[in-house]
Design a protein around this motif. Structure first.
Motif, mmCIF file in Angstrom:
data_model
loop_
_atom_site.group_PDB
_atom_site.id
_atom_site.type_symbol
_atom_site.label_atom_id
_atom_site.label_comp_id
_atom_site.label_asym_id
_atom_site.label_seq_id
_atom_site.Cartn_x
_atom_site.Cartn_y
_atom_site.Cartn_z
ATOM 1 N N ASN A 247 93.056 73.113 45.266
ATOM 2 C CA ASN A 247 93.580 71.981 46.036
ATOM 3 C C ASN A 247 94.413 72.458 47.217
ATOM 4 O OD1 ASN A 247 94.103 69.322 46.702
ATOM 5 N ND2 ASN A 247 95.857 69.161 45.318
ATOM 6 N N ALA A 248 95.242 73.479 46.980
ATOM 7 C CA ALA A 248 96.049 74.010 48.078
ATOM 8 C C ALA A 248 95.184 74.664 49.130
ATOM 9 C CB ALA A 248 97.057 75.014 47.520
ATOM 10 N N ALA A 249 94.067 75.282 48.731
ATOM 11 C CA ALA A 249 93.164 75.912 49.701
ATOM 12 C C ALA A 249 92.476 74.866 50.566
ATOM 13 C CB ALA A 249 92.128 76.760 48.961
ATOM 14 N N LYS A 250 92.121 73.697 49.973
ATOM 15 C CA LYS A 250 91.478 72.638 50.753
ATOM 16 C C LYS A 250 92.427 72.032 51.782
ATOM 17 C CE LYS A 250 88.282 71.334 47.023
ATOM 18 N NZ LYS A 250 87.892 70.265 46.088
ATOM 19 N N ASN A 251 93.710 71.915 51.430
ATOM 20 C CA ASN A 251 94.689 71.280 52.328
ATOM 21 C C ASN A 251 95.185 72.215 53.412
ATOM 22 O OD1 ASN A 251 94.511 68.936 50.811
ATOM 23 N ND2 ASN A 251 96.168 69.566 49.420
ATOM 24 N N ALA A 252 94.901 73.508 53.345
ATOM 25 C CA ALA A 252 95.409 74.464 54.336
ATOM 26 C C ALA A 252 94.529 74.433 55.570
ATOM 27 C CB ALA A 252 95.452 75.864 53.742
ATOM 28 N N ASP A 253 95.168 74.489 56.756
ATOM 29 C CA ASP A 253 94.415 74.533 58.020
ATOM 30 C C ASP A 253 93.777 75.892 58.238
ATOM 31 O OD1 ASP A 253 95.121 71.916 58.504
ATOM 32 O OD2 ASP A 253 96.960 72.488 59.589
ATOM 33 N N VAL A 254 94.501 76.950 57.923
ATOM 34 C CA VAL A 254 94.005 78.318 58.143
ATOM 35 C C VAL A 254 94.107 79.072 56.823
ATOM 36 C CG1 VAL A 254 94.296 80.492 59.385
ATOM 37 C CG2 VAL A 254 94.724 78.307 60.557
ATOM 38 N N LEU A 255 93.012 79.686 56.414
ATOM 39 C CA LEU A 255 93.012 80.531 55.224
ATOM 40 C C LEU A 255 92.890 81.983 55.670
ATOM 41 C CD1 LEU A 255 90.683 78.660 52.701
ATOM 42 C CD2 LEU A 255 93.170 78.832 52.680
#
Length: 518
Positions: free
Chosen positions: A474-482
């Motif tokens: 979930n946190a990975a989906k909400n991040a603009d830049v990975l």
């Protein structure tokens, strides 16, 4: 003359020489019996200077002579002792020059547990008579050893139990000396391991243990018999390093248990004896620190209360000086009159003394003084000459005893002592530097091993979203830049990342065993 009747077939009976007949008997016995096993009680045992061993095997009616040649001694699992009940395997043979048959013993086995226990009891009495079981020989165990040496099999569960227990209580360095824990090689390997640990140099490249543990799991008396051998018991008794024996279960008792400094019922209990519990030590230190703080605080409070109580019963400062002030006023009033009287008395005595002071009296006194000085001057010169002569004689006597060789010898000896001390200091400083360097290298390797970069080399990666570490989908989906960090670099993905130089094909999904890494 009477004639002796001869047998009718005397003329057909073949004649043998003594050697022929002895050889025939020998072949008959060896061919008839071959390899045999005989059970009996060991009688007389003789170990010849040539290395051969001779002993008797007997029952309630007969005695069988046995021998084992020097080259066959290494193959014996059990050395026969008088009174031992054994089963002997070997080949029957005959000796022509003594007209005797005997058993060439190739293998000796103890007949039953009762015989083993009897032999163990006999060995125990011998060692006890030598004082190896004395309580004053038991060395105290170190409270917190730096290095622990373990003598056991590296494949068994014993070493895992010991390491696991040490890790739970107080992690320490462990040196394992692998040995066989049963069978024929057990006793010599265990004795050699104990001696090997004791022969290590303290502070060397491989540190000398501060504590030894000899451990083995449970088993029958035959399995544990290696720890009942005399060489193992003597090696344990001669150990300068404190030793814990942990052989078998709680009900098993071996000879090494009596000579060791401490016996543990199980290998796990040996690990518990070796080190304290780190958390309990920390709690005890915290508790003692709190008690010390309370004691200091209570002591200060008691002293404050004591000072306050004493202050209430002390008189006021004005009361303390009232009496002294009255005495001062009294004597200050009488001081002027006393000074005037004292000056008058002095003037009176001075007038009386000046009346007696005449020039003739002074001249007579000066003349007497000059006469005494002249008399002393006449006696002074001979006295000085005698003293000087005596001093010269003493100086000459001491100078005759003062030899240059003695001073040179003492100087050379002092120089050698100084060089020896400097050499020892240099060796000590070098050894200490090497120990510190080795410890720093160990800590550096531990730091690199525990760091996350070592984990990246095994195929793992670290995912950060907007600068923070991402641990959920979930946190990975909400991040603009990975940002994905691999062992050889970092890759950024997402809307805020720089556009790739060219379109790449869709990567294959990761294997199932690595899908949880991101």
């Amino acid at each position: 003359m009477d004639l002796i009747d001869e047998p009718e077939n005397a003329g057909n009976t073949p004649e043998f020489t003594v050697s022929d007949l002895a050889g025939a008997v020998k072949r008959t016995i060896e061919n008839e019996f071959g390899h045999v096993r005989v059970k009996g009680e060991v009688g007389r045992v003789v170990l010849a200077r040539s290395g051969h061993m001779y002993f008797d095997l007997k029952d309630d009616r007969n005695v069988l002579s046995c021998m084992t040649w020097k080259g066959q001694m290494a193959g014996l699992d059990v050395r026969p002792e008088e009174g031992m009940e054994v089963v002997v395997s070997g080949r029957m043979t005959a000796s022509g020059f003594k007209s005797q048959y005997a058993l060439n013993a190739l293998q000796v086995q103890v007949a039953g547990v009762g015989a083993l226990m009897a032999m163990l009891e006999k060995r125990k009495k011998v060692l006890e008579a030598e004082g190896l079981f004395a309580a004053h020989l038991k060395k105290p165990l170190p409270f917190l050893p730096e290095v622990i040496g373990v003598v056991t099999s590296p494949q068994g569960a014993v070493i895992r139990d010991i390491l696991h227990r040490l890790r739970d209580r107080f992690p320490r360095k462990v040196l394992v000396w692998p040995v066989a824990v049963q069978g024929k090689p057990c006793a010599p390997q265990v004795a050699a391991a104990i001696k090997g640990f004791n022969d290590m140099t303290p502070g060397g490249a491989l540190p000398r243990p501060d504590l030894l543990i000899v451990a083995r799991g449970g088993g029958s008396i035959e399995d544990l018999w290696g720890f009942n051998e005399e060489n193992v018991a003597r090696a344990a008794a001669a150990s300068d390093i404190p030793l814990i024996s942990a052989v078998g279960h709680e009900t098993d008792t071996t000879l090494i248990d009596y000579v060791s400094d401490r016996r543990a019922p199980t290998p796990t209990a040996a690990a518990e004896m070796a080190v304290p519990v780190r958390l309990e030590l920390m709690a005890a230190v915290d508790q003692m620190g709190a008690r010390a703080s309370r004691a200091v605080t209570d002591d200060v409070a008691r002293k404050k209360q004591r000072a306050a109580d004493l202050a209430r019963i002390l008189p006021k400062p004005d009361q303390l000086v009232e009496e002294a002030r009255g005495r001062f006023d009294y004597w200050s009033e009488k001081l002027d009159a006393a000074l005037i009287g004292r000056v008058g008395d002095g003037r009176l005595r001075l007038g009386e003394a000046s009346g007696l002071l005449r020039p003739s009296v002074l001249e007579a006194r000066v003349a007497q003084g000059r006469e005494r000085i002249a008399g002393w001057g006449g006696r002074l010169t001979p006295a000085l000459e005698r003293s000087t002569s005596q001093a010269r004689r003493d100086l000459a006597q001491k100078a005759s005893r003062l030899r240059v060789e003695a001073v040179t010898t003492a100087q050379n000896r002092a120089a050698k002592d100084l060089a020896s001390v400097l050499g020892r200091l240099t060796l000590t400083a070098s050894a200490q530097t090497q120990r510190h360097r080795a410890r720093l290298d160990t800590l550096e390797r531990m730091r690199e091993t525990l760091g996350y970069r070592a984990t990246l080399l095994r195929g793992y990666a670290v995912v950060r979203g907007d600068g923070d570490v991402v641990t959920t989908a979930n946190a990975a989906k909400n991040a603009d830049v990975l940002e994905i960090e691999f062992a050889d670099g970092k890759v950024k993905t997402g809307q805020g990342a720089a556009a790739p130089a060219k379109t790449r094909s869709k990567p294959k999904p990761p294997p199932s065993d690595q899908g949880s890494l991101f």
